[in-house]
Design an enzyme around this catalytic site. Sequence first.
Site, PDB file in Angstrom:
ATOM      1  N   ASP A 427     107.189  69.349  81.828  1.00  0.00           N
ATOM      2  CA  ASP A 427     106.939  67.911  80.835  1.00  0.00           C
ATOM      3  C   ASP A 427     107.030  67.928  79.812  1.00  0.00           C
ATOM      4  O   ASP A 427     107.430  68.956  78.933  1.00  0.00           O
ATOM      5  CB  ASP A 427     105.541  68.149  81.000  1.00  0.00           C
ATOM      6  CG  ASP A 427     105.048  67.067  80.444  1.00  0.00           C
ATOM      7  OD1 ASP A 427     105.377  66.005  79.560  1.00  0.00           O
ATOM      8  OD2 ASP A 427     103.560  66.798  80.010  1.00  0.00           O
ATOM      9  N   HIS A 428     108.129  66.741  79.348  1.00  0.00           N
ATOM     10  CA  HIS A 428     109.152  66.888  77.771  1.00  0.00           C
ATOM     11  C   HIS A 428     108.209  66.642  77.321  1.00  0.00           C
ATOM     12  O   HIS A 428     108.461  66.690  76.164  1.00  0.00           O
ATOM     13  CB  HIS A 428     110.373  65.895  78.143  1.00  0.00           C
ATOM     14  CG  HIS A 428     111.458  66.208  77.499  1.00  0.00           C
ATOM     15  ND1 HIS A 428     111.186  67.342  76.324  1.00  0.00           N
ATOM     16  CD2 HIS A 428     112.759  65.622  78.225  1.00  0.00           C
ATOM     17  CE1 HIS A 428     112.965  67.212  77.145  1.00  0.00           C
ATOM     18  NE2 HIS A 428     113.681  66.624  77.227  1.00  0.00           N
ATOM     19  N   ARG A 429     106.683  66.375  77.208  1.00  0.00           N
ATOM     20  CA  ARG A 429     105.523  66.525  75.899  1.00  0.00           C
ATOM     21  C   ARG A 429     105.490  67.698  76.364  1.00  0.00           C
ATOM     22  O   ARG A 429     105.101  67.938  74.046  1.00  0.00           O
ATOM     23  CB  ARG A 429     104.398  65.779  76.341  1.00  0.00           C
ATOM     24  CG  ARG A 429     105.271  64.204  76.661  1.00  0.00           C
ATOM     25  CD  ARG A 429     103.256  63.175  77.482  1.00  0.00           C
ATOM     26  NE  ARG A 429     103.626  64.261  78.014  1.00  0.00           N
ATOM     27  CZ  ARG A 429     101.767  63.163  79.690  1.00  0.00           C
ATOM     28  NH1 ARG A 429     101.486  62.656  78.887  1.00  0.00           N
ATOM     29  NH2 ARG A 429     101.444  64.537  80.431  1.00  0.00           N
ATOM     30  N   CYS A 431     107.849  70.737  75.756  1.00  0.00           N
ATOM     31  CA  CYS A 431     108.334  71.512  74.736  1.00  0.00           C
ATOM     32  C   CYS A 431     109.656  70.402  75.161  1.00  0.00           C
ATOM     33  O   CYS A 431     109.967  69.816  76.123  1.00  0.00           O
ATOM     34  CB  CYS A 431     108.685  72.627  75.853  1.00  0.00           C
ATOM     35  SG  CYS A 431     109.509  72.422  77.509  1.00  0.00           S
TER      36      CYS A 431
END
Length: 457
Positions: A427-429, A431
Amino acid sequence: MARVLEFKLPDLGEGLTEAEIVRWLVSVGDVVAIDQPVVEVETAKAMVEVPCPYGGVVTARFGEEGEELPVGAPLLTVAVGAEEEAPAASGGAGAAAGPAAGGSSEPADEGSGNVLVGYGTSTSTARRRRVRPAAPSAPAAPRAAAPAAPAAPTAAQAPAAPVEGPVPVISPLVRKLARERGIDLRQVRGSGPDGLILRVDVEHASTAQAPAETAPAPAVPAAAPAGAAVERVPLRGVRGAVADKLTRSRREIPDATCWVDADATELMAARAAMNAAGGPKISVLALFARICTAALARYPELNSRVDLEAREIVRLPEVHLGFAAQTDRGLVVPVVRDAHGRSAEDLTAEFARLTEVARAGALTPADLTGGTFTLNNYGVFGVDGSTPIINHPEAAMLGVGRIIPKPWVHGGELAVRQVVQLSLTFDHRVCDGGTAGGFLRYVADCVEQPAVLLRTL
């Protein structure tokens, strides 16, 4: 005077709002005991037998097999005390044996009448074996005399008389096998303790009816491809839950994937040395799990979830490791609790236990919820790589491809080595790419040089 009490479909676990009726275990008119399983249902998490908190006579059932009911919907009604008022009409002494000996026909706690107690456990099965309530008997309808058979079947082969009320079956797998082969369990004579129907009994019954099923049918002209019927498969049960969860994951999580090839030759050699030393064998999955928990200790950002309402990233202290397991009912993700505190040997045993329970269709909702990170060993399907969908609400998933011999530069020379492809979907949110790449590189380093793990043990 008898009182009619209504039993509703209870709350079967976290997040479950409905269940499909697989098979009724009692009929209207049957006498049931307190905590006797009365219906087998399938939820998005597991297949379970639901016990009734009341003892008495079943006066009504709600819902047919294959129908979905919401939690809180009526399942059946029970006339409490009715079996004591009319012993003659219900078979005399047989009906009076409905409640357990010395017990009351009232539930222990009416306030918790819809709380599911001991479903799917050996305790509830033991109750079902001990209590054999007799169903109300009715005068048999006159039957025409049948022509004599050439030879009478032996006692072991003779079909059992139709069974009224609950069918004593050892497991959901036996019921599933019977449904697949078109066997009516009420016609099967059980060879287990107390007449319990075993898998072998279903197989024998299937063999006995095979000649009738395999008789040549009249030739029917093949339908043209254009006229083939369209098949519609309901999205419910496990398949429906998977569809909902993956759709939500795709909708809410901005995911990204990075991958790397790693030389697993040293890891496989280390495993061979461990297993040669004696004791329980260590699985490859357990070694990857141990590497995974060590990597999460260094990169805790990936052991987290996003709270959208609070707009916060929630980092979790424990690693509850989910792993993908393929079963006849579809793909499920059992969870190994506190994986960060387990040894490779302990992890191997827990993976094996949960896999066996999953394939038996006996996982509970607790076995399938609460994961914080997922390990996906898709190499068992013979593939090298994948870009999986994150198991919502987790933040990442490590994928492991097959380990196969490949050309590899080792020590400055070309050699054949055991190579595996690793992927991390995150999940790019929670890291950025640097953290995700650092996690995956650490995992690859541990695979290539298992001694790196010694720094974290």
